[in-house]
Design an enzyme around this catalytic site. Structure first.
Site, mmCIF file in Angstrom:
data_model
loop_
_atom_site.group_PDB
_atom_site.id
_atom_site.type_symbol
_atom_site.label_atom_id
_atom_site.label_comp_id
_atom_site.label_asym_id
_atom_site.label_seq_id
_atom_site.Cartn_x
_atom_site.Cartn_y
_atom_site.Cartn_z
ATOM 1 N N LYS A 116 -17.901 5.947 8.354
ATOM 2 C CA LYS A 116 -19.225 6.258 7.809
ATOM 3 C C LYS A 116 -20.343 5.824 8.749
ATOM 4 O O LYS A 116 -21.386 6.477 8.837
ATOM 5 C CB LYS A 116 -19.391 5.613 6.436
ATOM 6 C CG LYS A 116 -18.537 6.237 5.341
ATOM 7 C CD LYS A 116 -18.816 5.588 3.997
ATOM 8 C CE LYS A 116 -18.029 6.266 2.891
ATOM 9 N NZ LYS A 116 -16.572 6.128 3.060
ATOM 10 N N GLU A 200 -27.055 1.802 2.032
ATOM 11 C CA GLU A 200 -27.907 2.965 1.781
ATOM 12 C C GLU A 200 -28.747 2.727 0.537
ATOM 13 O O GLU A 200 -28.330 2.005 -0.384
ATOM 14 C CB GLU A 200 -27.057 4.230 1.596
ATOM 15 C CG GLU A 200 -26.363 4.687 2.867
ATOM 16 C CD GLU A 200 -25.522 5.926 2.670
ATOM 17 O OE1 GLU A 200 -25.127 6.531 3.682
ATOM 18 O OE2 GLU A 200 -25.246 6.302 1.507
ATOM 19 N N HIS A 235 -17.204 6.717 -9.307
ATOM 20 C CA HIS A 235 -17.443 7.411 -8.042
ATOM 21 C C HIS A 235 -16.390 8.478 -7.753
ATOM 22 O O HIS A 235 -16.283 8.949 -6.615
ATOM 23 C CB HIS A 235 -17.509 6.422 -6.863
ATOM 24 C CG HIS A 235 -18.522 5.338 -7.042
ATOM 25 N ND1 HIS A 235 -19.880 5.583 -7.044
ATOM 26 C CD2 HIS A 235 -18.377 3.995 -7.232
ATOM 27 C CE1 HIS A 235 -20.527 4.440 -7.226
ATOM 28 N NE2 HIS A 235 -19.643 3.482 -7.346
ATOM 29 N N ARG A 292 -10.515 17.561 4.866
ATOM 30 C CA ARG A 292 -9.313 18.087 4.213
ATOM 31 C C ARG A 292 -9.735 19.133 3.201
ATOM 32 O O ARG A 292 -10.921 19.371 2.979
ATOM 33 C CB ARG A 292 -8.571 16.959 3.489
ATOM 34 C CG ARG A 292 -9.463 16.208 2.504
ATOM 35 C CD ARG A 292 -8.685 15.237 1.659
ATOM 36 N NE ARG A 292 -9.528 14.319 0.901
ATOM 37 C CZ ARG A 292 -10.123 14.606 -0.240
ATOM 38 N NH1 ARG A 292 -10.012 15.818 -0.760
ATOM 39 N NH2 ARG A 292 -10.862 13.698 -0.865
#
Length: 495
Positions: A116, A200, A235, A292
């Protein structure tokens, strides 16, 4: 074209890949653990190879065992499905090193986008909007706390590697930051072997939208529109749809362009998904790239008429995309609900057991992708996803009407499922109005509980299944006295 493909996965996605290969005239080899002997995916393939014991780490995650299975069966390519090793650069590299084709992006792309921290930097350099945050190399507690104060609370802590919500924590105040950071790091080390963090800004009442991309090895790159995946728990996505009811035509075009720019910046090949956060003010920000096929890919197939698994295989075989970007059309609206063997009334705890009755819905615009069947054993060793229910309609209203009806007709007995929660979501006025956000379940269904008794339709279906499985009384197919018959009215009216 490949003569045989090894499917390095299990459950619903392995069945899905096997069925497309059959249509393409490609033979398939399945793999299975000792817990999956006789599982549906092994029966759908042309052959099946035992790769280890029930523990995933010693079977479906054993790279050496999977490569050996591919060589033993004479496969020319490996499809990783989703989950397990589908985003593992080492696996993609091992497949290529063995002289086989990996049906997905190459190892270098997995490594680049699986981090990330690096992915944020790459996207920012490419002009793709990123959430205000911190992705620096200084990972000291003091630096991260200072960055959180600068960003402004609430912030979300994300492990730089990994996914699936593991190690992610929302922090709403500076006093809670140290303990949340320690917890996130601990979980990240255990799950991914890497405790680097990205910070974030946490956008309240945000929506989750994503762009499906597909790229060949000849420079061809297209988007296949967007999906909205805002209905989540912990999530993880539960309900998905396309198109998103939140986007204006202008915002939708900008989102598609950002998805294509992100894929091009990464040198992407094969199918992938660029995920974005959509803020209440309409601004969107890059989250990550899933390198994917996504669980929710059937909704894209429903509106485009394309088979994404087939396209993945063609790209992996070196063929160019069979269409130009301006030739892809989307028609109508599609919804997907994920049916899990888990108990929403007890913190979504997995519900292992044997499926005693299974009645998937049918009808116009209904698709049911399942990894289990009557008699299947649901174990504690793997993800509890049983099936995906997809409906298509000429517009969102029709697709939702079909979804609500299909959910009412779905029957699963023997394990606890989230079916009642899915019905509650589809029936909720806010969902019907398209008023979605990632905290939808917590806001609207926190107190929802499944009915304490099965609906009459389920009881009737179970009775019919028992009677049919034994044959009519006195017939040659009857195997034993049927309690529903021999005990008179006991089986019918509770007396």
């Amino acid at each position: 074209m490949f003569g045989k493909i090894l499917i390095a996965n299990r459950g619903e996605i392995a069945v899905r890949v096997a069925r497309t290969c059959r249509v393409m005239g490609i033979r398939t080899a399945a793999v299975y653990s000792e817990a999956d002997r006789g599982a549906l995916h092994t029966r759908e393939a042309d052959e099946a190879v035992l790769v280890g014991p029930a523990e995933a780490a010693r079977s479906y995650l054993d790279i050496d065992a999977l490569i050996a299975a591919a060589k033993r069966t004479g496969a020319g390519a490996v499809h990783p499905g989703y989950g397990f090793l589908s985003q593992n650069a080492d696996f993609a590299e091992a497949v290529a090193r063995a002289g086989l084709a990996f049906i997905g992006p190459p190892a270098a792309v997995h490594r680049m986008l699986g981090d990330k921290q690096g992915a944020r930097r790459l996207m920012a350099a490419a002009g793709v909007p990123v959430v205000p945050g911190y992705d620096g190399d200084d990972q000291s507690d003091a630096t991260l706390l200072a960055a959180a104060r600068s960003i402004g609370f609430p912030v979300i802590l994300k492990p730089s590697r990994g996914g699936g919500g593991k190690g992610m924590h929302v922090v709403r105040a500076a006093d809670d930051f140290a303990s949340a950071l320690a917890g996130s790091r601990r979980e990240a080390r255990a799950a991914f072997g890497d405790d680097r963090m990205v910070l974030e800004r946490y956008v309240e009442r945000s929506r989750h939208v994503e762009v499906q991309v597909l790229a060949d090895k000849h420079g061809g790159l297209v988007h296949l529109f967007e999906r909205e995946c805002s209905i989540q728990r912990r999530h993880q996505k539960v309900v998905e749809e396309t198109p998103s009811p939140a986007l204006t035509p202008e915002r939708r075009a900008a989102l598609w362009a950002a998805g294509v720019a992100a894929a091009r910046a990464a040198g992407y090949v094969n199918a992938g998904t660029v995920e974005f956060l959509l803020a209440p003010d309409g601004a969107f920000y890059f989250l990550e790239v899933n390198t994917r096929l996504q669980v929710e890919h059937p909704v894209t197939e429903a509106v485009t008429g394309l088979d994404l698994v087939r396209l993945q295989i063609l790209v992996a075989a070196g063929e160019p995309l069979p269409f130009r970007p301006d030739e892809v059309r989307g028609q109508g609206h599609a919804l997907e609900c994920r049916l899990y063997a888990e108990d929403p009334d007890h913190d979504d705890r997995p519900s292992p057991g044997r499926i005693l009755h299974y009645a998937p819905p049918e009808g116009p615009g209904v698709r049911f992708d399942s990894g289990v069947a009557l008699g299947s054993e649901v174990t504690v060793h793997y993800d509890p996803l049983l099936a995906k229910l997809v409906t298509w309609g000429r517009d969102r209203t029709e697709a939702l009407q079909r979804m609500r009806a299909a959910l009412r007709r779905t029957v699963v007995l023997g394990v606890t499922t989230n079916l009642a929660r899915l019905q509650a979501i589809a029936d909720h006025p806010a969902f019907q109005a398209g008023e979605l956000h990632t905290g939808f379940i917590e806001e609207h269904l926190a107190g929802h509980r499944a009915p304490s008794e099965p609906p009459p339709e389920a009881v009737a279906a179970a009775l019919a299944a028992v009677r049919l499985s034994r044959g009519a009384p006195g017939s040659p197919e009857a195997t034993a006295p049927d309690p529903w018959e021999t005990l008179g009215g006991w089986g019918r009216d509770g007396s």
